[in-house]
Scaffold this motif. Structure first.
Motif, PDB file in Angstrom:
ATOM      1  N   VAL A 166       0.851  -1.200  -0.034  1.00 41.91           N
ATOM      2  CA  VAL A 166      -0.140   0.004   0.028  1.00 41.91           C
ATOM      3  C   VAL A 166       0.758   1.285   0.103  1.00 41.91           C
ATOM      4  CG1 VAL A 166      -1.605   1.359   1.312  1.00 41.91           C
ATOM      5  CG2 VAL A 166      -2.024  -1.236   1.035  1.00 41.91           C
ATOM      6  N   VAL A 167       1.963   1.289   0.805  1.00 43.31           N
ATOM      7  CA  VAL A 167       2.915   2.243   0.746  1.00 43.31           C
ATOM      8  C   VAL A 167       3.609   2.576  -0.558  1.00 43.31           C
ATOM      9  CG1 VAL A 167       5.144   3.289   1.907  1.00 43.31           C
ATOM     10  CG2 VAL A 167       3.218   2.139   3.267  1.00 43.31           C
ATOM     11  N   ARG A 168       4.016   1.413  -1.133  1.00 42.41           N
ATOM     12  CA  ARG A 168       4.771   1.500  -2.457  1.00 42.41           C
ATOM     13  C   ARG A 168       3.808   2.128  -3.443  1.00 42.41           C
ATOM     14  NH1 ARG A 168       5.618  -3.636  -3.348  1.00 42.41           N
ATOM     15  NH2 ARG A 168       7.082  -3.896  -1.522  1.00 42.41           N
ATOM     16  N   THR A 169       2.440   1.625  -3.410  1.00 39.27           N
ATOM     17  CA  THR A 169       1.585   2.147  -4.325  1.00 39.27           C
ATOM     18  C   THR A 169       1.206   3.588  -4.034  1.00 39.27           C
ATOM     19  OG1 THR A 169       0.346  -0.152  -4.571  1.00 39.27           O
ATOM     20  CG2 THR A 169      -0.832   1.715  -5.334  1.00 39.27           C
ATOM     21  N   ALA A 170       1.267   4.059  -2.905  1.00 40.83           N
ATOM     22  CA  ALA A 170       0.699   5.512  -2.711  1.00 40.83           C
ATOM     23  C   ALA A 170       1.994   6.408  -3.103  1.00 40.83           C
ATOM     24  CB  ALA A 170       0.588   5.575  -1.109  1.00 40.83           C
ATOM     25  N   ALA A 171       3.027   5.673  -2.953  1.00 43.87           N
ATOM     26  CA  ALA A 171       4.178   6.590  -3.371  1.00 43.87           C
ATOM     27  C   ALA A 171       4.417   6.645  -4.707  1.00 43.87           C
ATOM     28  CB  ALA A 171       5.549   5.988  -2.824  1.00 43.87           C
ATOM     29  N   THR A 172       4.010   5.574  -5.531  1.00 43.52           N
ATOM     30  CA  THR A 172       3.970   5.830  -6.945  1.00 43.52           C
ATOM     31  C   THR A 172       3.011   6.705  -7.566  1.00 43.52           C
ATOM     32  OG1 THR A 172       4.698   3.562  -7.212  1.00 43.52           O
ATOM     33  CG2 THR A 172       3.812   4.420  -9.217  1.00 43.52           C
ATOM     34  N   VAL A 173       1.762   6.647  -6.806  1.00 47.52           N
ATOM     35  CA  VAL A 173       0.699   7.539  -7.252  1.00 47.52           C
ATOM     36  C   VAL A 173       0.924   9.285  -6.884  1.00 47.52           C
ATOM     37  CG1 VAL A 173      -1.765   8.230  -6.801  1.00 47.52           C
ATOM     38  CG2 VAL A 173      -1.272   5.876  -6.975  1.00 47.52           C
ATOM     39  N   ALA A 174       1.691   9.288  -5.855  1.00 52.49           N
ATOM     40  CA  ALA A 174       2.322  10.490  -5.628  1.00 52.49           C
ATOM     41  C   ALA A 174       2.962  11.063  -6.514  1.00 52.49           C
ATOM     42  CB  ALA A 174       2.703  10.609  -3.973  1.00 52.49           C
ATOM     43  N   ALA A 175       4.149  10.461  -6.867  1.00 49.20           N
ATOM     44  CA  ALA A 175       5.083  10.529  -7.735  1.00 49.20           C
ATOM     45  C   ALA A 175       4.676  10.932  -8.998  1.00 49.20           C
ATOM     46  CB  ALA A 175       6.300   9.741  -7.888  1.00 49.20           C
ATOM     47  N   THR A 176       3.466  10.244  -9.726  1.00 52.05           N
ATOM     48  CA  THR A 176       2.926  10.459 -10.879  1.00 52.05           C
ATOM     49  C   THR A 176       2.267  11.636 -10.813  1.00 52.05           C
ATOM     50  OG1 THR A 176       2.850   7.839 -11.105  1.00 52.05           O
ATOM     51  CG2 THR A 176       1.457   9.380 -12.799  1.00 52.05           C
ATOM     52  N   GLY A 177       1.702  12.164  -9.586  1.00 50.43           N
ATOM     53  CA  GLY A 177       0.834  13.348  -9.611  1.00 50.43           C
ATOM     54  C   GLY A 177       1.922  14.442  -9.689  1.00 50.43           C
ATOM     55  N   VAL A 178       3.035  14.224  -9.041  1.00 50.77           N
ATOM     56  CA  VAL A 178       3.901  15.447  -9.124  1.00 50.77           C
ATOM     57  C   VAL A 178       4.420  15.700 -10.475  1.00 50.77           C
ATOM     58  CG1 VAL A 178       6.450  16.183  -8.299  1.00 50.77           C
ATOM     59  CG2 VAL A 178       4.611  15.129  -6.715  1.00 50.77           C
ATOM     60  N   ARG A 179       4.679  14.472 -11.215  1.00 47.53           N
ATOM     61  CA  ARG A 179       5.171  14.639 -12.555  1.00 47.53           C
ATOM     62  C   ARG A 179       4.288  15.389 -13.495  1.00 47.53           C
ATOM     63  NH1 ARG A 179       6.539   9.038 -13.310  1.00 47.53           N
ATOM     64  NH2 ARG A 179       8.173   8.907 -11.869  1.00 47.53           N
ATOM     65  N   ILE A 180       2.961  15.029 -13.454  1.00 49.02           N
ATOM     66  CA  ILE A 180       1.716  15.741 -14.190  1.00 49.02           C
ATOM     67  C   ILE A 180       1.631  16.963 -13.736  1.00 49.02           C
ATOM     68  CG2 ILE A 180      -0.587  15.662 -14.790  1.00 49.02           C
ATOM     69  CD1 ILE A 180      -0.498  12.430 -14.288  1.00 49.02           C
ATOM     70  N   ALA A 181       1.817  17.347 -12.252  1.00 49.30           N
ATOM     71  CA  ALA A 181       1.772  18.613 -12.103  1.00 49.30           C
ATOM     72  C   ALA A 181       2.815  19.524 -12.734  1.00 49.30           C
ATOM     73  CB  ALA A 181       1.692  18.860 -10.616  1.00 49.30           C
ATOM     74  N   GLY A 182       4.112  18.975 -12.697  1.00 52.72           N
ATOM     75  CA  GLY A 182       5.000  19.792 -13.004  1.00 52.72           C
ATOM     76  C   GLY A 182       4.970  20.111 -14.749  1.00 52.72           C
TER      77      GLY A 182
END
Length: 97
Positions: A68-84
């Motif tokens: 769950v932590v790994r999935t949440a980190a992946t989703v957060a990193a993807t969100g940061v990439r998209i926002a950038g």
């Protein structure tokens, strides 16, 4: 049509891609290339690499919290990439002063 050196004046007179008869090498065999030993350039030589690390630790599917932590980190990193990427596109479209 006289050659007046206009737009077509810079074009070659022969067909590009067609080799002339002088360049046919059917009569001569190709020379084999010999490999030259390379010497290390002291300016660009890299220091010897350390021993490669062992294989990465195996991920076990039995630990649901880590999953769950790994999935949440992946989703957060993807969100940061998209926002950038969106921010970069918006800033690119803004008029310069």
């Amino acid at each position: 049509m006289p050659d007046d050196g206009g737009v077509l004046g810079n074009l070659p007179h022969s067909r590009p891609g067609k080799r002339s008869a002088k360049r046919d090498s059917a009569g001569r065999p190709a020379k084999p290339r010999t490999a030259k030993p390379r010497t290390a350039n002291p300016r660009t030589a890299k220091p010897p690499a350390a021993a490669p690390p062992g294989p990465p630790p195996e991920r076990t599917a039995a630990d649901p919290v880590a999953s769950v932590v790994r999935t949440a980190a992946t989703v957060a990193a993807t969100g940061v990439r998209i926002a950038g990427a969106v921010t970069q596109e918006i800033l690119r479209r803004l008029p310069r002063p």
